[in-house]
Design an enzyme around this catalytic site. Structure first.
Site, short mmCIF file in Angstrom:
data_model
loop_
_atom_site.label_atom_id
_atom_site.label_comp_id
_atom_site.label_asym_id
_atom_site.label_seq_id
_atom_site.Cartn_x
_atom_site.Cartn_y
_atom_site.Cartn_z
N ASP A 86 0.85 -1.20 0.00
CA ASP A 86 0.00 0.00 0.00
C ASP A 86 0.89 1.25 0.00
OD1 ASP A 86 -2.35 1.50 0.25
OD2 ASP A 86 -2.38 1.35 2.45
N HIS A 179 -7.61 9.83 4.45
CA HIS A 179 -7.14 8.76 5.34
C HIS A 179 -7.45 9.14 6.78
CE1 HIS A 179 -3.99 7.83 2.08
NE2 HIS A 179 -4.78 6.80 2.14
N GLY A 209 -9.09 5.45 2.02
CA GLY A 209 -9.76 6.11 3.13
C GLY A 209 -11.21 5.67 3.23
N ASN A 230 -10.18 0.54 0.21
CA ASN A 230 -9.15 0.33 1.24
C ASN A 230 -9.70 0.62 2.63
OD1 ASN A 230 -7.49 -0.01 -0.94
ND2 ASN A 230 -5.97 1.50 -0.29
N ASN A 232 -8.58 0.62 6.71
CA ASN A 232 -7.53 0.52 7.72
C ASN A 232 -8.07 1.02 9.07
OD1 ASN A 232 -5.10 0.22 9.00
ND2 ASN A 232 -4.07 1.90 7.98
ZN LIG Z 1 -4.38 5.19 0.91
#
Ligand SMILES: [Zn+2]
Length: 288
Positions: A86, A179, A209, A230, A232
Protein backbone atom coordinates in the site's frame (compact mmCIF):
# COMPACT_ATOMS: atom_id res chain seq x y z
CA UNK A 1 4.64 -21.43 -6.87
CA UNK A 2 3.11 -18.45 -5.13
CA UNK A 3 0.07 -18.98 -2.95
CA UNK A 4 -1.11 -15.49 -3.89
CA UNK A 5 -3.15 -14.38 -6.87
CA UNK A 6 -2.66 -11.00 -8.51
CA UNK A 7 -5.44 -8.45 -8.48
CA UNK A 8 -6.01 -8.09 -12.18
CA UNK A 9 -8.87 -10.54 -12.78
CA UNK A 10 -10.41 -9.93 -9.34
CA UNK A 11 -10.78 -6.19 -9.87
CA UNK A 12 -11.71 -6.37 -13.55
CA UNK A 13 -14.53 -8.75 -12.60
CA UNK A 14 -15.53 -6.40 -9.79
CA UNK A 15 -15.71 -3.40 -12.10
CA UNK A 16 -17.83 -5.31 -14.63
CA UNK A 17 -20.04 -6.74 -11.89
CA UNK A 18 -20.49 -3.39 -10.05
CA UNK A 19 -19.21 -4.63 -6.71
CA UNK A 20 -15.95 -4.05 -4.84
CA UNK A 21 -13.35 -6.15 -3.08
CA UNK A 22 -11.93 -5.00 0.26
CA UNK A 23 -8.25 -4.22 0.73
CA UNK A 24 -7.44 -4.49 4.42
CA UNK A 25 -4.23 -3.21 5.99
CA UNK A 26 -2.34 -5.56 8.25
CA UNK A 27 -0.31 -4.38 11.23
CA UNK A 28 0.76 -7.56 13.00
CA UNK A 29 0.02 -11.24 13.47
CA UNK A 30 -3.48 -10.74 14.92
CA UNK A 31 -4.52 -8.41 12.10
CA UNK A 32 -3.23 -10.85 9.51
CA UNK A 33 -5.11 -13.80 10.97
CA UNK A 34 -8.31 -11.81 11.58
CA UNK A 35 -8.45 -10.52 7.99
CA UNK A 36 -7.84 -14.01 6.59
CA UNK A 37 -10.47 -15.49 8.90
CA UNK A 38 -13.06 -12.87 7.92
CA UNK A 39 -12.49 -13.51 4.22
CA UNK A 40 -12.56 -17.29 4.66
CA UNK A 41 -15.82 -17.16 6.64
CA UNK A 42 -17.47 -15.06 3.94
CA UNK A 43 -15.81 -17.20 1.24
CA UNK A 44 -14.73 -14.10 -0.71
CA UNK A 45 -11.48 -12.96 -2.32
CA UNK A 46 -9.48 -10.52 -0.22
CA UNK A 47 -6.52 -8.23 -0.53
CA UNK A 48 -4.11 -7.94 2.39
CA UNK A 49 -1.96 -4.86 2.14
CA UNK A 50 0.88 -3.44 4.15
CA UNK A 51 2.05 0.15 4.25
CA UNK A 52 5.75 1.03 4.24
CA UNK A 53 5.47 2.06 7.88
CA UNK A 54 3.68 -1.12 8.99
CA UNK A 55 6.22 -3.28 7.13
CA UNK A 56 9.03 -1.47 8.95
CA UNK A 57 7.19 -1.94 12.25
CA UNK A 58 6.83 -5.68 11.64
CA UNK A 59 10.33 -6.19 10.22
CA UNK A 60 10.47 -5.89 6.46
CA UNK A 61 8.44 -6.66 3.32
CA UNK A 62 9.65 -10.22 3.09
CA UNK A 63 8.67 -10.97 6.67
CA UNK A 64 5.13 -9.68 6.08
CA UNK A 65 4.77 -11.75 2.92
CA UNK A 66 6.06 -14.86 4.70
CA UNK A 67 3.71 -14.27 7.63
CA UNK A 68 0.66 -14.02 5.35
CA UNK A 69 1.78 -17.03 3.34
CA UNK A 70 2.38 -19.23 6.40
CA UNK A 71 -0.86 -18.15 8.10
CA UNK A 72 -2.73 -19.09 4.92
CA UNK A 73 -1.14 -22.53 5.16
CA UNK A 74 -1.89 -23.20 8.84
CA UNK A 75 -5.39 -21.69 8.62
CA UNK A 76 -6.23 -23.70 5.47
CA UNK A 77 -7.23 -20.55 3.60
CA UNK A 78 -8.85 -21.44 0.28
CA UNK A 79 -10.16 -18.03 -0.89
CA UNK A 80 -8.02 -16.02 -3.34
CA UNK A 81 -5.61 -13.71 -1.48
CA UNK A 82 -3.74 -10.80 -3.07
CA UNK A 83 -0.56 -9.71 -1.24
CA UNK A 84 -0.27 -5.99 -1.87
CA UNK A 85 2.03 -3.08 -0.99
CA UNK A 86 0.00 0.00 0.00
CA UNK A 87 1.35 3.48 -0.92
CA UNK A 88 4.81 2.37 -1.91
CA UNK A 89 7.48 4.73 -3.15
CA UNK A 90 9.60 3.68 -6.12
CA UNK A 91 12.17 1.74 -4.03
CA UNK A 92 9.52 -0.02 -1.92
CA UNK A 93 7.57 -1.08 -5.03
CA UNK A 94 10.74 -2.56 -6.54
CA UNK A 95 11.59 -4.33 -3.30
CA UNK A 96 8.12 -5.92 -3.07
CA UNK A 97 8.28 -7.02 -6.71
CA UNK A 98 11.49 -8.85 -5.77
CA UNK A 99 10.07 -10.16 -2.47
CA UNK A 100 7.20 -12.01 -4.17
CA UNK A 101 4.19 -9.74 -3.58
CA UNK A 102 1.42 -10.34 -6.11
CA UNK A 103 0.44 -6.66 -6.32
CA UNK A 104 2.11 -3.32 -5.57
CA UNK A 105 0.99 0.26 -5.36
CA UNK A 106 3.38 2.83 -6.71
CA UNK A 107 2.22 6.14 -5.28
CA UNK A 108 3.91 8.94 -7.18
CA UNK A 109 1.24 11.57 -6.56
CA UNK A 110 3.70 13.83 -4.70
CA UNK A 111 6.14 13.82 -7.63
CA UNK A 112 5.88 16.21 -10.59
CA UNK A 113 3.27 14.61 -12.89
CA UNK A 114 5.71 13.65 -15.66
CA UNK A 115 7.90 11.85 -13.15
CA UNK A 116 4.90 10.03 -11.65
CA UNK A 117 3.99 8.93 -15.18
CA UNK A 118 7.53 7.75 -16.06
CA UNK A 119 8.07 5.88 -12.82
CA UNK A 120 4.60 4.28 -13.02
CA UNK A 121 5.54 3.03 -16.50
CA UNK A 122 8.77 1.53 -15.17
CA UNK A 123 7.07 -0.21 -12.24
CA UNK A 124 4.32 -1.56 -14.53
CA UNK A 125 6.99 -3.02 -16.83
CA UNK A 126 8.95 -4.65 -13.99
CA UNK A 127 5.81 -5.96 -12.26
CA UNK A 128 4.00 -7.26 -15.33
CA UNK A 129 7.10 -9.22 -16.38
CA UNK A 130 6.51 -11.24 -13.21
CA UNK A 131 2.70 -11.39 -13.35
CA UNK A 132 2.33 -8.83 -10.55
CA UNK A 133 -0.44 -6.23 -10.72
CA UNK A 134 0.09 -2.51 -10.14
CA UNK A 135 -1.96 0.26 -8.55
CA UNK A 136 -1.06 3.85 -9.42
CA UNK A 137 -2.31 7.16 -8.00
CA UNK A 138 -3.39 10.51 -9.41
CA UNK A 139 -4.57 13.47 -7.41
CA UNK A 140 -4.11 12.85 -3.74
CA UNK A 141 -5.92 11.36 -0.81
CA UNK A 142 -6.41 13.87 2.00
CA UNK A 143 -5.25 13.33 5.55
CA UNK A 144 -2.20 11.58 6.93
CA UNK A 145 -0.90 8.05 6.52
CA UNK A 146 2.48 7.01 7.90
CA UNK A 147 3.60 10.62 8.02
CA UNK A 148 2.65 11.36 4.40
CA UNK A 149 0.17 14.22 4.47
CA UNK A 150 -2.00 14.74 1.40
CA UNK A 151 -3.91 17.97 0.83
CA UNK A 152 -6.52 15.96 -1.03
CA UNK A 153 -6.55 17.62 -4.45
CA UNK A 154 -8.97 16.18 -6.99
CA UNK A 155 -7.57 13.93 -9.70
CA UNK A 156 -7.79 15.46 -13.16
CA UNK A 157 -9.43 13.42 -15.90
CA UNK A 158 -6.52 14.05 -18.30
CA UNK A 159 -3.96 12.85 -15.77
CA UNK A 160 -6.06 9.79 -14.93
CA UNK A 161 -6.20 8.93 -18.65
CA UNK A 162 -2.44 9.30 -19.03
CA UNK A 163 -1.65 7.14 -15.98
CA UNK A 164 -4.21 4.51 -17.03
CA UNK A 165 -2.47 4.34 -20.42
CA UNK A 166 0.66 2.99 -18.65
CA UNK A 167 -1.27 -0.28 -18.32
CA UNK A 168 -1.56 -0.08 -14.53
CA UNK A 169 -4.16 -2.54 -13.28
CA UNK A 170 -6.05 -0.24 -10.92
CA UNK A 171 -6.01 3.43 -10.20
CA UNK A 172 -6.43 5.42 -7.00
CA UNK A 173 -7.78 8.89 -7.64
CA UNK A 174 -8.43 11.65 -5.19
CA UNK A 175 -12.15 12.48 -5.11
CA UNK A 176 -12.37 14.15 -1.72
CA UNK A 177 -11.53 11.00 0.27
CA UNK A 178 -9.32 11.16 3.35
CA UNK A 179 -7.14 8.76 5.34
CA UNK A 180 -8.14 8.48 8.98
CA UNK A 181 -11.33 9.75 10.62
CA UNK A 182 -13.39 12.22 8.57
CA UNK A 183 -13.72 15.76 9.99
CA UNK A 184 -17.21 17.06 10.76
CA UNK A 185 -17.05 19.67 8.00
CA UNK A 186 -16.18 17.07 5.32
CA UNK A 187 -18.18 17.78 2.19
CA UNK A 188 -18.41 14.17 0.92
CA UNK A 189 -17.08 12.39 -2.14
CA UNK A 190 -16.98 14.23 -5.45
CA UNK A 191 -19.19 11.93 -7.53
CA UNK A 192 -19.12 14.21 -10.59
CA UNK A 193 -15.36 13.83 -10.88
CA UNK A 194 -15.55 10.11 -10.16
CA UNK A 195 -18.07 9.67 -12.96
CA UNK A 196 -15.98 11.72 -15.42
CA UNK A 197 -12.94 9.53 -14.69
CA UNK A 198 -14.91 6.26 -14.79
CA UNK A 199 -16.45 7.29 -18.14
CA UNK A 200 -13.00 8.07 -19.56
CA UNK A 201 -11.13 4.88 -18.56
CA UNK A 202 -11.92 1.19 -18.06
CA UNK A 203 -9.29 0.72 -15.34
CA UNK A 204 -10.85 -0.39 -12.04
CA UNK A 205 -10.76 2.52 -9.57
CA UNK A 206 -9.63 2.46 -5.97
CA UNK A 207 -11.20 4.30 -3.08
CA UNK A 208 -8.69 4.99 -0.32
CA UNK A 209 -9.76 6.11 3.13
CA UNK A 210 -12.85 3.88 2.99
CA UNK A 211 -13.24 3.91 6.78
CA UNK A 212 -15.80 6.45 7.91
CA UNK A 213 -17.39 7.14 4.52
CA UNK A 214 -21.15 6.60 4.94
CA UNK A 215 -22.33 3.30 3.48
CA UNK A 216 -24.58 4.93 0.87
CA UNK A 217 -21.66 7.00 -0.48
CA UNK A 218 -19.50 3.88 -0.74
CA UNK A 219 -22.31 2.08 -2.57
CA UNK A 220 -22.72 4.98 -4.97
CA UNK A 221 -18.96 5.08 -5.61
CA UNK A 222 -18.99 1.34 -6.34
CA UNK A 223 -21.91 1.74 -8.76
CA UNK A 224 -19.85 4.39 -10.61
CA UNK A 225 -16.70 2.27 -11.06
CA UNK A 226 -14.86 1.88 -7.75
CA UNK A 227 -13.75 -1.76 -7.46
CA UNK A 228 -11.21 -1.71 -4.62
CA UNK A 229 -11.99 -0.11 -1.27
CA UNK A 230 -9.15 0.33 1.24
CA UNK A 231 -9.95 -0.20 4.90
CA UNK A 232 -7.53 0.52 7.72
CA UNK A 233 -8.89 2.92 10.36
CA UNK A 234 -12.17 1.00 10.76
CA UNK A 235 -10.32 -2.07 12.04
CA UNK A 236 -8.06 0.01 14.27
CA UNK A 237 -11.06 1.68 15.93
CA UNK A 238 -12.89 -1.64 16.34
CA UNK A 239 -9.81 -3.27 17.88
CA UNK A 240 -9.21 -0.35 20.26
CA UNK A 241 -12.85 -0.18 21.40
CA UNK A 242 -13.09 -3.92 22.12
CA UNK A 243 -9.77 -3.92 23.98
CA UNK A 244 -10.79 -0.88 26.03
CA UNK A 245 -14.09 -2.53 26.96
CA UNK A 246 -12.34 -5.74 28.07
CA UNK A 247 -9.94 -3.83 30.33
CA UNK A 248 -12.56 -1.44 31.69
CA UNK A 249 -14.73 -4.40 32.61
CA UNK A 250 -11.77 -5.88 34.48
CA UNK A 251 -11.23 -8.74 32.03
CA UNK A 252 -7.47 -8.52 32.43
CA UNK A 253 -7.76 -8.92 36.20
CA UNK A 254 -10.00 -11.96 35.99
CA UNK A 255 -8.02 -15.17 36.44
CA UNK A 256 -5.32 -15.14 33.76
CA UNK A 257 -7.13 -12.52 31.71
CA UNK A 258 -3.85 -10.62 31.38
CA UNK A 259 -2.47 -13.41 29.16
CA UNK A 260 -1.90 -11.67 25.80
CA UNK A 261 -3.81 -14.41 24.01
CA UNK A 262 -6.85 -13.52 26.16
CA UNK A 263 -6.20 -9.79 26.31
CA UNK A 264 -6.00 -9.45 22.52
CA UNK A 265 -8.89 -11.81 21.80
CA UNK A 266 -11.83 -9.34 22.02
CA UNK A 267 -10.00 -6.95 19.64
CA UNK A 268 -9.22 -9.84 17.33
CA UNK A 269 -12.87 -10.88 17.18
CA UNK A 270 -13.85 -7.24 16.57
CA UNK A 271 -11.60 -7.16 13.48
CA UNK A 272 -13.08 -10.42 12.15
CA UNK A 273 -16.60 -8.98 12.58
CA UNK A 274 -15.64 -5.66 10.98
CA UNK A 275 -14.02 -7.34 7.98
CA UNK A 276 -17.12 -9.50 7.43
CA UNK A 277 -19.46 -6.53 7.79
CA UNK A 278 -17.48 -4.46 5.28
CA UNK A 279 -17.28 -7.32 2.78
CA UNK A 280 -21.09 -7.39 3.01
CA UNK A 281 -21.32 -3.64 2.27
CA UNK A 282 -19.04 -3.99 -0.73
CA UNK A 283 -21.23 -6.72 -2.19
CA UNK A 284 -18.26 -9.01 -2.83
CA UNK A 285 -19.73 -12.30 -4.15
CA UNK A 286 -18.63 -15.67 -2.76
CA UNK A 287 -16.16 -17.72 -4.73
CA UNK A 288 -17.57 -20.92 -6.19
ZN1 LIG B 1 -4.38 5.19 0.91
Amino acid sequence: MSVFVNGNAIFNDARKGHYAVGAFNTNNLEWTRAILQGAQETNTPVLIQVSMGAAKYMGDYKLVKTLVEEEMRVMNITVPVVMHLDHGNYEAAKECIEAGYSSVMFDGHDLPFDENLEKTKEIVKLAHAKGISVEAEVGSIGGEEDGIVGAGELASVEEAKAIAATGCDYLACGIGNIHGPYPENWTGLNFDRLKEIADAIDTPLVLHGGSGIPQEQIEKAISLGVSKVNINTENQLAFAAATRKYIEEGGDQNGKGYDPRKLLNPGYNAIVDTVKEIIGWLGTPSVK
